[in-house]
Design a protein around this motif. Sequence first.
Motif, PDB file in Angstrom:
ATOM      1  N   MET A   1       0.845  -1.201   0.000  1.00 49.97           N
ATOM      2  CA  MET A   1       0.000   0.000   0.000  1.00 49.97           C
ATOM      3  C   MET A   1       0.882   1.253   0.000  1.00 49.97           C
ATOM      4  SD  MET A   1      -2.988   1.135   2.687  1.00 49.97           S
ATOM      5  CE  MET A   1      -3.938  -0.348   2.298  1.00 49.97           C
ATOM      6  N   LEU A   2       0.505   2.237  -0.789  1.00 42.92           N
ATOM      7  CA  LEU A   2       1.267   3.471  -0.857  1.00 42.92           C
ATOM      8  C   LEU A   2       1.107   4.258   0.443  1.00 42.92           C
ATOM      9  CD1 LEU A   2       0.303   4.595  -4.471  1.00 42.92           C
ATOM     10  CD2 LEU A   2       2.423   3.499  -3.751  1.00 42.92           C
ATOM     11  N   ASP A   3       2.192   4.895   0.862  1.00 42.46           N
ATOM     12  CA  ASP A   3       2.195   5.658   2.099  1.00 42.46           C
ATOM     13  C   ASP A   3       1.572   7.035   1.861  1.00 42.46           C
ATOM     14  OD1 ASP A   3       3.739   5.717   4.973  1.00 42.46           O
ATOM     15  OD2 ASP A   3       3.649   7.690   4.033  1.00 42.46           O
ATOM     16  N   VAL A   4       0.534   7.357   2.662  1.00 38.76           N
ATOM     17  CA  VAL A   4      -0.188   8.610   2.466  1.00 38.76           C
ATOM     18  C   VAL A   4       0.719   9.815   2.681  1.00 38.76           C
ATOM     19  CG1 VAL A   4      -2.070  10.054   3.330  1.00 38.76           C
ATOM     20  CG2 VAL A   4      -2.409   7.602   3.063  1.00 38.76           C
ATOM     21  N   GLU A  43       7.895   2.229  -4.137  1.00 37.52           N
ATOM     22  CA  GLU A  43       6.617   1.629  -3.765  1.00 37.52           C
ATOM     23  C   GLU A  43       5.659   1.578  -4.956  1.00 37.52           C
ATOM     24  OE1 GLU A  43       6.262   2.978   0.946  1.00 37.52           O
ATOM     25  OE2 GLU A  43       5.243   4.122  -0.617  1.00 37.52           O
ATOM     26  N   ALA A  44       5.640   2.653  -5.756  1.00 36.00           N
ATOM     27  CA  ALA A  44       4.734   2.707  -6.896  1.00 36.00           C
ATOM     28  C   ALA A  44       5.194   1.818  -8.040  1.00 36.00           C
ATOM     29  CB  ALA A  44       4.599   4.150  -7.374  1.00 36.00           C
ATOM     30  N   VAL A  72      -7.649  11.746  -1.098  1.00 32.77           N
ATOM     31  CA  VAL A  72      -7.440  11.208   0.246  1.00 32.77           C
ATOM     32  C   VAL A  72      -7.507  12.324   1.279  1.00 32.77           C
ATOM     33  CG1 VAL A  72      -5.734  10.146   1.780  1.00 32.77           C
ATOM     34  CG2 VAL A  72      -6.132   9.187  -0.495  1.00 32.77           C
TER      35      VAL A  72
END
Length: 300
Positions: A1-4, A43-44, A72
Motif C-alpha cells: 500500500m502506498l504511504d499517504v 513503492e509505486a 485522500v
Amino acid sequence: MLDVRRLVLLRELSIRGTVAAVGEAMNFTPSAVSQQLAVLEREAGVQLLRRAGRRLQLTPQAEVLVAAASEVLDTLERAQASVESTLTSVQGRIRVAVFQSAALALMPSALRTMALEHPDVRVEMVQREPETALNETWARDFDMVVAEQYPAHAAPRFPGLDRRDLTTDPVRLALPPVATALWPVTSLDEAATLPWVMEPRGAASRHFAEQTCRRAGFEPDVRYETADLQAQIRLIESGNAVALMPDLVWAGRSTSCRLLELPEPGRRTIFTAQRIASAESPAVTAFRAALERAANAPRT
C-alpha cells in the motif's frame, strides 16, 4: 500500500515546484523530502520524477498519484469535520488569511464574536494578498480566506473552494481635506495632474484605479506606491496625494478626506472561500457566520 504521507509530499511538490519549497512548507530538510520521494517511487514501481534542467518534473503517473492524494486529503478533512460535529461544543483551530482592509474592518468584530460564543476555537490570522491567499487556501496552508474582487478584475478560481460573498463597498475618489488641499478638485478628470498613491503593480486595486483613470481620459501620475492602506490614507489626509479608496477602509474611524463619487460607480466585492471538504466543520462554519455578521453590521 502506498504511504499517504509520501503521497502528500508528492502533491506538495506539484504545488510548490521545488524540493526546497516542499521542505520549508512541511518542516523537512530537502534531503529528507528527496529520500521520501525516492521511497514512494519504489513503492509505486514506476518513474514519478524526471529532471527538466534544474527542476524536477512530474511524470503522468505521478500526476495520477497527486490527484489520488488530493482525494485522500479531502476524505480525511471531511472525516475530521464529521467527528468535530459530534462534539457538544464548537472547538478546534482555524487558520485564516485576510487582506488589510478586511483585517482592520471585519476581523476585530468577528474575533470578538468567536471569543464570546465559541471560546474553545483558536483563530489564527495572517495577512496575505487575496490572489496568493486563495492559492494557499486551496493548497491547505489556510482553512479560509477573506478576499476581494474589483470590477473587471476577477479573482482566480480554484477547484474545491466554496466561495461566498460577504459584502460590497463603493470605491470613491479620496482627496485631501479642504483646509490642507492646494487642489480645488470636484471630479475625477480634474485630478489628472495631481500626484497619486496606489498599491504596487499587480494588485487588483491598482489595475482598477489605472483603468478608471484611463477611462476618464488621463494616465495617473503614480508618485507613491505602498500596499499599506493606512500609509495611503496619511498621504491623502496630509495633502500629498489622491487615491481611489473603497469605503470599508473608513469603518471604525473618522477621516478628514473629501470623498467624491466616480463618474462610473464601481463596487468592490469582499468574499470568503473555504475548501468544500471542510463544509461540515463546526469551527469553520461558526467563524464564517461571525464574519458575515461583522460584514452586515451597520457602518458609518
